[in-house]
Enzyme design. Sequence first.
Site, PDB file in Angstrom:
ATOM      1  N   ARG B  23      51.732  12.552  42.639  1.00  0.00           N
ATOM      2  CA  ARG B  23      52.489  13.652  42.839  1.00  0.00           C
ATOM      3  C   ARG B  23      51.693  14.925  42.578  1.00  0.00           C
ATOM      4  O   ARG B  23      52.046  15.956  43.379  1.00  0.00           O
ATOM      5  CB  ARG B  23      53.917  13.586  42.047  1.00  0.00           C
ATOM      6  CG  ARG B  23      54.888  12.535  42.573  1.00  0.00           C
ATOM      7  CD  ARG B  23      56.244  12.766  41.582  1.00  0.00           C
ATOM      8  NE  ARG B  23      56.679  14.086  41.862  1.00  0.00           N
ATOM      9  CZ  ARG B  23      58.021  14.316  41.030  1.00  0.00           C
ATOM     10  NH1 ARG B  23      58.456  13.610  40.212  1.00  0.00           N
ATOM     11  NH2 ARG B  23      58.147  15.608  41.147  1.00  0.00           N
ATOM     12  N   CYS B  46      64.277  -6.633  32.852  1.00  0.00           N
ATOM     13  CA  CYS B  46      65.469  -6.602  32.267  1.00  0.00           C
ATOM     14  C   CYS B  46      66.764  -6.903  32.951  1.00  0.00           C
ATOM     15  O   CYS B  46      67.850  -7.448  32.315  1.00  0.00           O
ATOM     16  CB  CYS B  46      66.050  -5.195  31.684  1.00  0.00           C
ATOM     17  SG  CYS B  46      64.773  -4.302  31.409  1.00  0.00           S
ATOM     18  N   VAL B  84      42.974  -9.041  36.137  1.00  0.00           N
ATOM     19  CA  VAL B  84      41.729  -8.221  35.591  1.00  0.00           C
ATOM     20  C   VAL B  84      41.460  -9.458  34.329  1.00  0.00           C
ATOM     21  O   VAL B  84      42.233  -9.476  33.831  1.00  0.00           O
ATOM     22  CB  VAL B  84      42.186  -6.963  35.289  1.00  0.00           C
ATOM     23  CG1 VAL B  84      41.018  -6.344  34.661  1.00  0.00           C
ATOM     24  CG2 VAL B  84      42.883  -6.065  36.355  1.00  0.00           C
TER      25      VAL B  84
END
Lengths: 458, 458
Positions: B23, B46, B84
């Site tokens: 942004r 959640c 990774v």
Amino acid sequence: MAERLVVIGGDAAGMSAASQARRRRTADDLSIVAFEKGRFTSYSACGIPYWVGGLVDERDELIARRPEVFRADYAIDVRTRHEVVDIDLDRREVVAVALDEGRREVREPFDQLVYAIGALPVQPHWAKEGVSGVFGVQTLDDGDALHAWLLRDPKPRHAVVVGGGYIGVEMAEAMVNRGLTATLVERGPQPMSTVDPDMGALVTDKLRTLGIDVRTGLAVTGLDHRDGVVTAVRTDDGTIPADIVVLGLGIRPNTALARDAGLPLGPTGGIRVDLRMRVIGAPGVWAVGDCVESVHRVTGQPVHIPLGTHANKQGRVAGINIGGGYATFPGVIGTAVTRVCDLEVARTGLLSVEADAAGYAFVTATVESTNRAGYFPGADFMTIKLLAERGTGRLLGAQIVGRSEAAKRIDPLAVALWNGMTVEDMVGLDLGYAPPYAPVWDPVLIAARKAVEALGVL
Amino acid sequence: MAERLVVIGGDAAGMSAASQARRRRTADDLSIVAFEKGRFTSYSACGIPYWVGGLVDERDELIARRPEVFRADYAIDVRTRHEVVDIDLDRREVVAVALDEGRREVREPFDQLVYAIGALPVQPHWAKEGVSGVFGVQTLDDGDALHAWLLRDPKPRHAVVVGGGYIGVEMAEAMVNRGLTATLVERGPQPMSTVDPDMGALVTDKLRTLGIDVRTGLAVTGLDHRDGVVTAVRTDDGTIPADIVVLGLGIRPNTALARDAGLPLGPTGGIRVDLRMRVIGAPGVWAVGDCVESVHRVTGQPVHIPLGTHANKQGRVAGINIGGGYATFPGVIGTAVTRVCDLEVARTGLLSVEADAAGYAFVTATVESTNRAGYFPGADFMTIKLLAERGTGRLLGAQIVGRSEAAKRIDPLAVALWNGMTVEDMVGLDLGYAPPYAPVWDPVLIAARKAVEALGVL
């Protein structure tokens, strides 16, 4: 001999004071007499619209504690239907008349006096002309009279509510719930001026979908009646049929007695008290509840915000102090919540117009978010608007209009404002998160983020 | 040439950081590559129990933003199914393998690195032995696998949830909602050790009324299986039939990569970061989300509290800073809410055991009150417990167990605690009052009053 405490007014504020004092001092040490003009003690005036509207079944459910309970369990000599007509500070006595005993006069001496006779509905001239069918909703006796009127034969069909504050809006809804048509007449540009106009517009829309005829920019000039019973409300733009008229024009502190006794009134019209609820300059005299003015913690200015929650707190504070303890009432920040059908409306701190008047430069930020995670069943939208001071970034006010689980989100905002938090600090607040209760960014935090952006400080 | 940002981990924390940075900086100024081991980005872990339990219909509702959206709208090069495997701080590059391309190796250089690979479920030795039907619930891929298992033929009928924290309790309920029997095995004296034992007992009662077999003081020692598929859980007191086993033993920071790269880990096992979410001693490296430790604002001690709300905030902070702005993460106070069937459970600050461990002398006060005025339809009870420091009266912690409109009452308590308020000050708080939303004394204020009494300061 016991010290003598006289309480004037038997609702929440006065009886909280009396019972707190009693908890700390026995009847041998402190005698307590409480005069109440009406028939009831310690009731929830705030509940009247829900009882009238049929949500609460029985009037007596609104009563927290009856006179006989105070007499039996608290050794408080409660005298209902006794109107105090004079306070003589020099002779240290009050004069009351027994309304059901031909206005027999009673003189009661005191060492300590608690003044707690609340507030009165604002009554325009036309409401004082003796036409029947016009009601305030300030006491349970008022509510009782209104409720009885609704059961008349033939039943009233058209209600006009004059004034669009909380009480007016709640009563308009109650009338609709009772099956009446309801017209809400508001002199200003819109009802719910207790929130900013952009937020109030959301409420006005809801009132209209309820079928309430909301008439704004309209002043009531008088009443039409037949045989002394109201038939219509006259306005500066025609008449509106009415079998019942409800006053929702706000309330003012009930201070005639206080003024006559020489007690000091502040700029709001309420009695001036110190932090311990002692009337300023009148030793041994206390005042609590809707008749006093409070300090607004944001502006530091006196305000008159009549609410049951303040009345109870103030009564407790006075009672603790009379009882020999120490307690203070810290002032208010203007928090209020109400329900309009399935809309929840809440505010704390200053509205835009109030912040302007106080001299603040501020930004506003308005966001729309959900009460629960967007994917969770029952997720509903709410709108939150924040006001933050330019420069400091301090939260000045907050407003919420939403559906379920919206109104009480004003509470964390109220506590943040109470503590002088900046909106930037608020972004970091550790609020409760789980999908049934909030999105991962609670709407309160999203609003704080938006306010930070509006301040342009990042 | 653009500065190069590499993000490891495509869930909330990492992608918040990436999108906040974007942004503020264009693709010409900052290139962003994000590696995600799984198939999904920015989802609500959640929410998994609610999807598994059938309350949320579709898995994809849990996804806030998909990889293709990040690519198209944010110019973020998201590479899913890329694990990774090494971070080379000297060469400033990460090494990833493409899981769907025969583990083809990818080397990606970076100037700034965000480490955001979350946490892993605690796995006892028996969960690592390759028996099928054992699931953690940490990632959406985990949830996907678990969900698929429930649809096997024949369908699993007996679930054993091992560990009675939030996830364990939520998953036990989800299993019951799916029509399975559920046994909750907890090593300690009771589940919900996230609240004090007296409050947790209310939750245990509720779990049992749901039909969940709560077995406490019981340790799981191994699994029985047939053809590699779980058939029972062995404990130190017999075996429990199980077609599916869910791990609810808590999660630990996923830091193997960080440790190998020499990034500093704190006493909680989480990565050590400063207020701006920079990894301490590693210029240009940031860490956010469930893999880091935070400062507890009450004790000042490091804690590891993996929650989506913290992950999002931390990601935002890192992203703003990478984007050239300034933001800090102020730490946590342990606020958490959860739902157990129709019970709402909430906490903030310190539990009794934590306050003891930190060295505080404190009083506790527990009250029962209602969410609405007692006479208002839908009024429900809740229990609130407060901890306040002796001497100062400062609020140290709060817990709530109730039914509707209970959990989020933790928020005003959290903000009060955040600001170091005393319980005596809290009694005066101006919280929202109206009959549909609170008694005239909100339960929060009643609890504060009771705590003041417990302190004996009035």
